[in-house]
Scaffold this motif. Structure first.
Motif, PDB file in Angstrom:
ATOM      1  N   UNK A 142       0.864  -1.200   0.000  1.00  0.00           N
ATOM      2  CA  UNK A 142       0.000   0.000   0.000  1.00  0.00           C
ATOM      3  C   UNK A 142       0.890   1.236   0.000  1.00  0.00           C
ATOM      4  N   UNK A 200       3.880   8.823  -1.367  1.00  0.00           N
ATOM      5  CA  UNK A 200       4.164   9.269  -2.736  1.00  0.00           C
ATOM      6  C   UNK A 200       4.943  10.587  -2.680  1.00  0.00           C
ATOM      7  N   UNK A 201       4.504  11.460  -1.774  1.00  0.00           N
ATOM      8  CA  UNK A 201       5.159  12.772  -1.681  1.00  0.00           C
ATOM      9  C   UNK A 201       6.635  12.595  -1.308  1.00  0.00           C
ATOM     10  N   UNK A 221       0.524   5.421   0.433  1.00  0.00           N
ATOM     11  CA  UNK A 221      -0.391   6.533   0.721  1.00  0.00           C
ATOM     12  C   UNK A 221       0.120   7.811   0.062  1.00  0.00           C
ATOM     13  N   UNK A 222      -0.718   8.853   0.160  1.00  0.00           N
ATOM     14  CA  UNK A 222      -0.343  10.132  -0.449  1.00  0.00           C
ATOM     15  C   UNK A 222       0.956  10.664   0.137  1.00  0.00           C
ATOM     16  N   UNK A 223       1.133  10.485   1.442  1.00  0.00           N
ATOM     17  CA  UNK A 223       2.344  11.031   2.077  1.00  0.00           C
ATOM     18  C   UNK A 223       3.582  10.239   1.640  1.00  0.00           C
ATOM     19  N   UNK A 238       8.448  11.464  -4.350  1.00  0.00           N
ATOM     20  CA  UNK A 238       8.549  12.555  -5.338  1.00  0.00           C
ATOM     21  C   UNK A 238       9.633  13.557  -4.927  1.00  0.00           C
ATOM     22  N   UNK A 239       9.645  13.911  -3.639  1.00  0.00           N
ATOM     23  CA  UNK A 239      10.649  14.877  -3.173  1.00  0.00           C
ATOM     24  C   UNK A 239      12.063  14.290  -3.286  1.00  0.00           C
TER      25      UNK A 239
END
Lengths: 112, 525
Positions: free
Chosen positions: A52, A58-59, A54-56, A62-63
């Motif tokens: 799984x 992914x962030x 989550x959005x955090x 990405x960073x």
């Protein structure tokens, strides 16, 4: 969230993640991952054991990718599950976080 | 037969009194609630206006519970700071004592006159809902209340000569602790210290209640009023809990401040409060009414002496809810409107608060929080509109400020629409039954959540890199969304799939608009 870092070659670090990359997982993984992203030219993140994201999470990825790109490097994701891949494709970050299926493809992508 | 008539008069009097006080409060809340809100919102920051509004509201509405409810709604909406709501409530308590003073005066003729005028008027004027009719209903309720008191007086007078009632009153009146407990218990039952005090006033006027016990009964009633509010608000949270605790605490404060004076005077015979009251008013019933007023004044004095510690204590015990904190602007304030440079910086910081809540709204779409963010956005728009209004007259904006102002207003509108789309998407997701469509909803939520977090990064630190990243991850999603719809064309809950994907597409498009506006502002700087 478990995280292991090994050297794939002199310039490439391989980060193996396992478990859920949710808010708690991302909090545990954020700092050590930033350290890896800041000290290696290329990073391969093995997501095959992540069920799984989550959005955090992914962030954080990405960073990390942006940090590596600033130094002319690349961050690739190795073998994410179909659910995780669906999330990444939904938000269109696969340009920033390209997906590879195996190590050979990853090394070729890093060299290219 | 006389005893039976006396009991019937007391019961009838109590019935009329309680019906009258309840109808009066209900009608006056309908009539006065909106003007009170408006007056407090406009003049709420001036101490004199707070005192006047509170006293008038208490005197007219005769319901501190009703006023507490109005104040809670205003504090929650960010229209009134808690530091204003607290003294306003105390002044309203003082205002309620107007009825106690009136009840200590014999108003038999006025009562019958009011009853006649209002009753005949309501019989003739059958149009429901008009303000004139509501006013007459309030007058009728007041007349019923006073008529109830007259019946109570008459019934108690008839029974007063009876040995049983006289003995009961003597026990209550001569034992301080019993009188105190009776006052407290009666107020817990009636939920109104003014009602208990009025009944004590009448009993005293008829010579049934000895002075010492009557005074302690009024003190008990005041404490009972605080306890009653706290019991009713036991499940309250946030600002409501703060005001409920405040009401209880200040009632206790009033009793604590006056009790030593009364007990010392009783024990030593020194001329203190009671002697002072006797010097001002002769009749014992009226002395009680004035004691009730002094209790409210003591609570006010105690509050003004201890305002800061009380405020800190209540904020620690009952912190404001997230929704309440969000609705209150942290950066913008009216006085900053005249200084364009500062005003625009403050508005930008306030907008960043809205952006910072988007990911949380998506994850947990709480309607109260959503309403607070909507109110905050409206407040930012109002502030920017005021800056725009002044810009033409005073040229208060810095060079390039007009473009920045236009950009900020456009961003505000985009953020309002974005927040709404995010809230709707979050709601649709949590209502989704398990299945393929729910999996899609989870994927969209996590994906959009990441986009919104990057928007938050860009709003707080509008570096070119953050904005570039935001633009990149909020690029056109129509191809991806079409593919999702095709893949799930046979899934159950098609309507929800379409709604989800449309909201997602709309939210991402709005983030893209926001990123472009940020970029445009950054380029201009």
């Amino acid at each position: 969230m478990d995280m292991h870092v090994t050297a794939l070659s002199q310039n490439i670090a391989r980060v193996v993640l396992a478990g859920r990359l949710d808010a708690a997982g991302a909090a545990a993984f954020d700092l050590p991952f930033s350290a890896v992203a800041g000290s290696n030219r290329h990073v391969l993140v093995d997501l095959s054991a992540v069920n799984f994201v989550s959005s955090i999470g992914i962030r954080t990825l990405v960073l990390g990718a942006k940090t590596i790109q600033r130094r002319g490097g690349k961050l690739l994701l190795l073998s994410p599950s179909s659910e995780v891949e669906q999330v990444l494709q939904t938000i269109g970050v696969t340009d920033l976080l390209p997906i590879v299926r195996d190590e050979a493809e990853a090394i070729a992508a890093f060299d290219g | 037969m006389i005893a039976l008539l006396g009991i019937a008069s007391i019961l009838g009097g109590l019935g009329l009194f309680f019906t009258g006080i309840r109808n009066l409060s209900a009608t006056m809340l309908q009539l006065g609630g909106r003007p009170l809100r408006r007056a407090v919102a406009v003049h709420g920051r001036k101490p004199g206006a707070v005192a006047l509004a509170g006293t008038v509201a208490g005197a007219l509405l005769q319901s501190t519970n009703g006023i507490t409810f109005i104040l809670v709604s205003m504090v929650s909406a960010g229209l009134l700071p808690m530091v204003t709501a607290m003294p306003l409530l105390l002044w309203a308590n003082l205002g309620t004592s107007a009825l106690v003073i009136l009840a200590s005066i014999n108003l038999q003729a006025v009562t019958l006159l009011l009853l006649g005028i209002s009753g005949i008027w309501l019989f003739i004027d059958s149009r429901a809902g008009t303000i004139r009719r509501q006013v007459m209903e309030a007058v009728l309720a007041l007349a019923m209340l006073f008529l109830g008191l007259e019946l109570l007086r008459a019934g108690t007078g008839q029974l007063g000569s009876g040995a049983v009632l006289a003995a009961i009153m003597r026990i209550v009146g001569t034992s301080g602790p019993i009188a105190f407990v009776v006052g407290l218990a009666a107020t817990l039952f009636t939920q109104s210290s003014s009602a208990t005090t009025i009944i004590a006033v009448i009993a005293s006027q008829l010579g049934l209640l000895p002075p010492q016990g009557a005074v302690l009964l009024v003190l008990g009633a005041s404490l009972g009023s605080g306890a009653s509010v706290m019991l009713m608000g036991a499940s309250a949270r946030g600002s409501q809990r703060q005001l409920v605790l405040f009401q209880g605490l200040t009632k206790l404060l009033g009793v604590v401040l006056l009790s030593p004076l009364i007990l010392l005077e009783d024990a030593t015979g020194w001329p203190l409060l009671q002697t002072g009251l006797q010097a001002v008013v002769q009749q014992q019933g009226r002395q009680l009414a004035f004691l009730y007023v002094f209790l409210q004044i003591a609570a006010l004095a105690g509050y003004y002496l201890l305002a800061h510690p009380i405020g800190r204590l209540l904020a620690a015990v009952a912190p404001p809810l997230r929704a309440e904190s969000l609705a209150v602007p942290q950066f913008i304030y009216d006085a900053a409107v005249g200084d364009g440079d500062i005003a625009l910086t403050l508005a930008e910081k306030e907008q960043a608060r809205v952006v910072g809540q988007l990911a949380a709204t998506l994850e947990d779409p709480d309607p109260a929080v959503a309403a607070s963010i909507e109110r905050l956005s409206e407040e930012i728009e109002r502030f920017l509109a005021n800056v725009a209004g002044l810009a033409g007259e005073t040229a208060a904006l810095p060079p390039g400020g007009l473009d920045q102002l236009v950009n900020l207003r456009a961003r505000n509108e985009v953020l309002r629409l974005l927040h709404d789309a995010v809230f709707q998407l979050g709601l649709t997701r949590i209502r989704m039954p398990p299945g393929e469509a729910a999996n899609l909803a989870d994927a969209l939520t996590q994906g959009l959540g990441a986009v919104l977090m990057c928007a938050d990064d860009a709003a707080r630190d509008s570096e070119a890199e953050n904005i570039g990243l935001l633009k990149q991850i909020s690029s056109d999603r129509s191809t991806v969304v079409d593919a999702m719809r095709r893949r799930l064309v046979r899934a159950a809950n098609q309507e929800a799939v379409y709604r989800l994907t449309s909201l997602f597409e709309r939210a991402v498009w709005l983030v893209q608009r926001y990123a472009l506006l940020l970029q445009s502002a950054q380029t201009a700087q």
